[in-house]
Design a protein around this motif. Structure first.
Motif, PDB file in Angstrom:
ATOM      1  N   ILE A 190       0.814  -1.207   0.000  1.00  0.00           N
ATOM      2  CA  ILE A 190       0.000   0.000   0.000  1.00  0.00           C
ATOM      3  C   ILE A 190       0.857   1.270   0.000  1.00  0.00           C
ATOM      4  N   LYS A 191       1.992   1.236   0.705  1.00  0.00           N
ATOM      5  CA  LYS A 191       2.847   2.416   0.751  1.00  0.00           C
ATOM      6  C   LYS A 191       3.602   2.614  -0.564  1.00  0.00           C
ATOM      7  N   LYS A 192       3.965   1.529  -1.231  1.00  0.00           N
ATOM      8  CA  LYS A 192       4.686   1.669  -2.495  1.00  0.00           C
ATOM      9  C   LYS A 192       3.773   2.141  -3.617  1.00  0.00           C
ATOM     10  N   VAL A 193       2.504   1.793  -3.549  1.00  0.00           N
ATOM     11  CA  VAL A 193       1.554   2.354  -4.517  1.00  0.00           C
ATOM     12  C   VAL A 193       1.512   3.870  -4.387  1.00  0.00           C
ATOM     13  N   ILE A 194       1.443   4.351  -3.146  1.00  0.00           N
ATOM     14  CA  ILE A 194       1.402   5.797  -2.913  1.00  0.00           C
ATOM     15  C   ILE A 194       2.738   6.429  -3.273  1.00  0.00           C
ATOM     16  N   ALA A 195       3.846   5.696  -3.065  1.00  0.00           N
ATOM     17  CA  ALA A 195       5.172   6.220  -3.409  1.00  0.00           C
ATOM     18  C   ALA A 195       5.308   6.431  -4.912  1.00  0.00           C
ATOM     19  N   TYR A 196       4.885   5.438  -5.713  1.00  0.00           N
ATOM     20  CA  TYR A 196       4.941   5.614  -7.165  1.00  0.00           C
ATOM     21  C   TYR A 196       3.974   6.699  -7.620  1.00  0.00           C
ATOM     22  N   SER A 197       2.903   6.868  -6.873  1.00  0.00           N
ATOM     23  CA  SER A 197       1.994   7.981  -7.160  1.00  0.00           C
ATOM     24  C   SER A 197       2.713   9.313  -7.008  1.00  0.00           C
ATOM     25  N   THR A 198       3.576   9.413  -5.987  1.00  0.00           N
ATOM     26  CA  THR A 198       4.350  10.650  -5.804  1.00  0.00           C
ATOM     27  C   THR A 198       5.260  10.904  -6.990  1.00  0.00           C
ATOM     28  N   CYS A 199       5.972   9.859  -7.446  1.00  0.00           N
ATOM     29  CA  CYS A 199       6.832  10.006  -8.637  1.00  0.00           C
ATOM     30  C   CYS A 199       6.019  10.527  -9.820  1.00  0.00           C
ATOM     31  N   SER A 200       4.839   9.967  -9.994  1.00  0.00           N
ATOM     32  CA  SER A 200       3.990  10.353 -11.115  1.00  0.00           C
ATOM     33  C   SER A 200       3.545  11.803 -11.003  1.00  0.00           C
ATOM     34  N   GLN A 201       3.101  12.213  -9.816  1.00  0.00           N
ATOM     35  CA  GLN A 201       2.625  13.586  -9.648  1.00  0.00           C
ATOM     36  C   GLN A 201       3.763  14.594  -9.771  1.00  0.00           C
ATOM     37  N   LEU A 202       4.953  14.217  -9.330  1.00  0.00           N
ATOM     38  CA  LEU A 202       6.117  15.085  -9.544  1.00  0.00           C
ATOM     39  C   LEU A 202       6.410  15.214 -11.031  1.00  0.00           C
ATOM     40  N   GLY A 203       6.128  14.149 -11.790  1.00  0.00           N
ATOM     41  CA  GLY A 203       6.271  14.227 -13.242  1.00  0.00           C
ATOM     42  C   GLY A 203       5.354  15.270 -13.844  1.00  0.00           C
ATOM     43  N   TYR A 204       4.120  15.359 -13.330  1.00  0.00           N
ATOM     44  CA  TYR A 204       3.208  16.416 -13.775  1.00  0.00           C
ATOM     45  C   TYR A 204       3.797  17.796 -13.502  1.00  0.00           C
ATOM     46  N   MET A 205       4.396  17.959 -12.324  1.00  0.00           N
ATOM     47  CA  MET A 205       4.982  19.254 -11.974  1.00  0.00           C
ATOM     48  C   MET A 205       6.154  19.587 -12.893  1.00  0.00           C
ATOM     49  N   PHE A 206       6.991  18.591 -13.182  1.00  0.00           N
ATOM     50  CA  PHE A 206       8.099  18.810 -14.109  1.00  0.00           C
ATOM     51  C   PHE A 206       7.575  19.191 -15.487  1.00  0.00           C
ATOM     52  N   ALA A 207       6.573  18.458 -15.954  1.00  0.00           N
ATOM     53  CA  ALA A 207       6.002  18.764 -17.270  1.00  0.00           C
ATOM     54  C   ALA A 207       5.477  20.186 -17.316  1.00  0.00           C
ATOM     55  N   SER A 208       4.857  20.625 -16.244  1.00  0.00           N
ATOM     56  CA  SER A 208       4.344  21.990 -16.188  1.00  0.00           C
ATOM     57  C   SER A 208       5.477  23.006 -16.260  1.00  0.00           C
ATOM     58  N   CYS A 209       6.596  22.711 -15.580  1.00  0.00           N
ATOM     59  CA  CYS A 209       7.765  23.602 -15.661  1.00  0.00           C
ATOM     60  C   CYS A 209       8.318  23.629 -17.082  1.00  0.00           C
TER      61      CYS A 209
END
Length: 556
Positions: free
Chosen positions: A300-319
Motif C-alpha cells: 500500500i505504501k509503495k503504490v502511494i510512493a509511485y503515485s508521488t513520482c507520477s505527480q512530480l512528473g506532472y509538476m516537471f512537465a508543467s515547468c
C-alpha cells in the motif's frame, strides 16, 4: 515580515534540544520532546500564515544575517534569506504538513524508546527545508539541499535494526549524490562567471551571457532530488522508514525540492528552449511510467510512493511548459492529499500488525470507517474528481499541455487513467470485500485516537478546499499564469471526467493488462534494465579506477 526569518532558529533550537536530551527518565523526556517540537511547528505555521498577507500584495523582504565565508578577493558568501510569494506558498505547505506529521508521530511512535530523537530529526528536517525555500543565494540553498538529504538518511534508517531500512537509506544517499555533485558543479560555474551566488546577480548576468552547462547541471540535480526518470529508484525503497517519515518526504520536503529549484531558477531555464523540451519530456514520461508501475504494486505504501513520482512528473512537465504557476499550485495541493493518504495508510498499518500487502487486507471500512473516509478523500483528490483540490491543480496542467501539443496531452491523460486505476484498486482491496488476514485479532483493533482524528480531519478539509480557495491566488493573481484555459474546447475540458470513468471501469471490473505490457511495467523488469545499464557499468568503472589509481599509482 521579518518575523518569518525566525522560523529557522525556532525549529533548529527545538530539534537540537530534543535530540540532545539525556538518556534518563524516558517518559518525561519523550513527553517534553513531543510537546516542544509540536509547539515549535505550530508557531512556524502561524508565522507562515502571517507572512503571506504581505507577500500577497507583492512585497518582498531580504535579510542578510552575517558573513559566512570569503576568499577576500573573489567571492563573498553571506547568510542571505528572502521572503516572496513563492516562499510564502511553500512555507504554508511545508510547515502545515510538518506540524500535522509531528502531532501524528507522537501517537504513532509512542512505544519507541527513541521518540525524542525521532521528533528532533523531524524538526531538523523541516528546518533545513525552510532554509532551502527561504534562501536568497545558491550556497545557502545548497546547505538546505544537503540538510534535507542528511535528515532523510537519518529518518529512513531510524529503525536501524531492519536491514532493508539501512539499505534503503544508503541507496537514497548514493543516488542523490549524483544530483548533489551536479549542483555543486553548477555553483562553481556560476561563481566563476558572476563572482557571486546571489540569485539577483546571476539572473542579471545570464540574461546577457549564457552558459549552457549551468541549466543542465541544475536539471540533473532536480531530477535526482525529485526522483524523476533515471534517478527515481531510491524513492519507492524509502518506504522502509516509519510512515510519518514517508508522509513528510513525499508531501512537503525532500522530493519537492527539485521542483522548487526549477521554479526558483526559472530565469536560467527559460534561456534555453532545448532545456524546457527536455524537462517536459522527462516529466511526461515519468508521470506515465510511475503511474503504470504503481498499478502493479501490492504494497500500500509503495503504490502511494509511485503515485508521488507520477505527480512530480506532472509538476516537471508543467515547468517544461513554462507554466511555473501551475507547477507550484499542484505542489501545494499535492502536499495535503498525499500526506492524508500516507497517514491514513499509517493508521491501517499500525492497527493490523504492520501488514502492508493489500492482497491480505480487506473489510477495513467496518473496522475504521473514519479512516476509510479520509483515505477516500485523499484518493479522490489524487484522481482529480471535480471540485476537490487535485481537480483544480492537476487538470489545469493537463489542459495546459493541450495548448502546447497533443502528444504531451495524451501522455499525461493516459497517466491519469493509471492514477484512477490504482487508486480505486487500493480502496477496493483495503476497505471493501472480506479480510484475508489470518492474523487479524480484535485485540489489535482500536478506534482513532483524538490526535489521529484531528490530523486526518484537518488534512481532509485541506484536500477538499485548498484547491478552490487558493486557485485564483496562485494561478492568476500573483504568479500570473499565461494560459487561459477558458478558450480550450469544451470536449477537451471534459476529458478528465472521461478519464475517471475509464479508470474506474478498469479497476472495478479488474481488467487485466496484456502480459507483455505487464512484464514491461512491473517494477522488477524496470529495475533489471536500470541495474544492467547503470549500476553494473558504474561498478565496473569504480573497480577500474580502484585498480589503476589506488593499487598502482598511489602505491608508487
Amino acid at each position: 515580515m521579518s518575523i518569518s526569518f525566525l522560523l529557522v532558529p525556532i525549529l533548529l533550537l527545538a530539534a537540537l534540544i530534543s535530540i540532545m536530551q539525556p538518556n534518563y527518565n524516558l517518559k518525561s523526556r519523550t513527553i517534553f520532546a513531543g510537546f516542544l517540537t509540536c509547539f515549535a511547528s505550530a508557531i512556524a505555521v502561524a508565522i507562515s500564515f502571517y507572512s503571506i498577507q504581505f507577500t500577497y500584495n507583492g512585497f518582498e523582504a531580504f535579510f542578510s544575517a552575517s558573513k559566512w565565508f570569503s576568499d577576500w578577493t573573489y567571492l563573498l558568501v553571506e547568510w542571505d534569506f528572502r521572503l516572496d510569494i513563492l516562499t510564502s506558498i511553500m512555507l504554508i505547505a511545508v510547515t502545515g504538513v510538518s506540524a500535522l506529521v509531528h502531532c501524528y508521530s507522537i501517537n504513532y511512535m509512542s512505544t519507541d524508546p527513541l521518540l525524542s530523537k525521532f521528533m528532533g530529526f523531524l524538526s531538523l528536517f523541516t528546518c533545513f527545508m525552510v532554509i532551502l525555500i527561504q534562501s536568497s543565494s545558491l550556497v545557502v540553498l545548497f546547505l538546505g539541499w544537503e540538510g534535507v538529504g542528511i535528515c532523510s538518511f537519518l529518518l529512513i534508517s531510524f529503525w536501524s535494526t531492519r536491514a532493508n531500512a539501512s539499505k534503503s537509506a544508503v541507496k537514497a544517499m548514493v543516488v542523490n549524490r549524483i544530483g548533489d555533485v551536479c549542483f555543486l558543479a553548477a555553483i562553481c560555474l556560476v561563481a566563476n562567471d558572476t563572482h557571486s551566488t546571489v540569485f539577483e546577480v546571476l539572473f542579471s548576468y545570464y540574461l546577457f551571457s549564457f552558459n549552457s552547462l549551468v541549466p543542465i547541471f541544475f536539471l540533473i540535480a532536480a531530477i535526482a532530488k525529485s526522483a524523476q526518470l533515471g534517478l527515481q529508484t531510491w524513492l519507492p525503497d524509502a518506504m522502509e522508514g516509519p510512515t510519518p517519515v514517508s508522509a513528510l518526504i513525499h508531501a512537503a520536503t525532500m522530493v519537492t525540492a527539485g521542483v522548487f529549484l526549477i521554479i526558483r531558477l526559472a530565469v536560467i531555464f527559460n534561456l534555453s528552449s532545448n532545456i524546457s523540451l527536455i524537462i517536459i519530456i522527462i516529466g511526461s514520461i515519468t508521470a506515465l511510467l510511475a503511474a503504470a508501475i504503481g498499478a502493479f504494486q501490492k504494497d500500500i505504501k509503495k503504490v502511494i510512493a509511485y503515485s508521488t513520482c507520477s505527480q512530480l512528473g506532472y509538476m516537471f512537465a508543467s515547468c517544461g511548459l513554462n507554466e511555473y504557476a501551475a507547477a507550484i499550485f499542484h505542489l501545494y495541493t499535492h502536499a495535503f492529499f498525499k500526506a492524508l493518504l500516507f497517514l491514513s495508510a499509517g493508521v491501517i498499518i499500525h492497527v493490523i500488525s504492520n501488514e502492508q500487502d493489500t492482497r491480505r487486507l480487506g473489510a477495513f471500512i467496518s473496522i475504521s470507517p473514519l479512516t476509510y473516509i479520509s483515505f477516500l478523500i485523499g484518493s479522490l483528490s489524487l484522481m482529480g474528481i471535480p471540485f476537490l483540490s487535485g481537480y483544480y491543480s492537476k487538470d489545469f496542467i493537463i489542459e495546459s499541455s493541450y495548448i502546447f501539443g497533443s502528444f504531451f496531452y495524451i501522455i499525461l491523460a493516459v497517466a491519469a487513467i493509471f492514477t484512477v486505476y490504482y487508486s480505486i484498486n487500493n480502496i477496493r482491496r483495503v476497505f471493501l470485500g472480506s479480510t484475508k488476514s489470518f492474523f487479524l485479532s480484535i485485540l489489535h483493533i482500536h478506534s482513532l485516537t483524538s490526535i489521529e482524528l484531528f490530523v486526518l480531519t484537518t488534512l481532509s478539509v485541506a484536500s477538499i478546499f485548498s484547491g478552490y480557495l487558493s486557485r485564483d491566488l496562485v494561478l492568476f493573481t500573483v504568479l500570473d499564469s499565461s494560459i487561459n484555459v477558458e478558450f480550450i474546447p469544451l470536449i477537451i475540458k471534459n476529458i478528465p471526467i472521461l478519464i475517471v470513468i475509464v479508470g474506474t471501469y478498469f479497476a472495478c471490473y479488474n481488467i487485466k493488462y496484456p502480459f507483455t505490457l505487464k512484464l514491461f511495467f512491473k517494477r522488477s523488469g524496470m529495475f533489471d534494465i536500470y541495474y544492467s545499464a547503470i549500476s553494473q557499468s558504474s561498478l565496473l568503472f569504480g573497480r577500474t579506477v580502484f585498480n589503476i589509481v589506488e593499487r598502482h599509482l598511489l602505491k608508487t
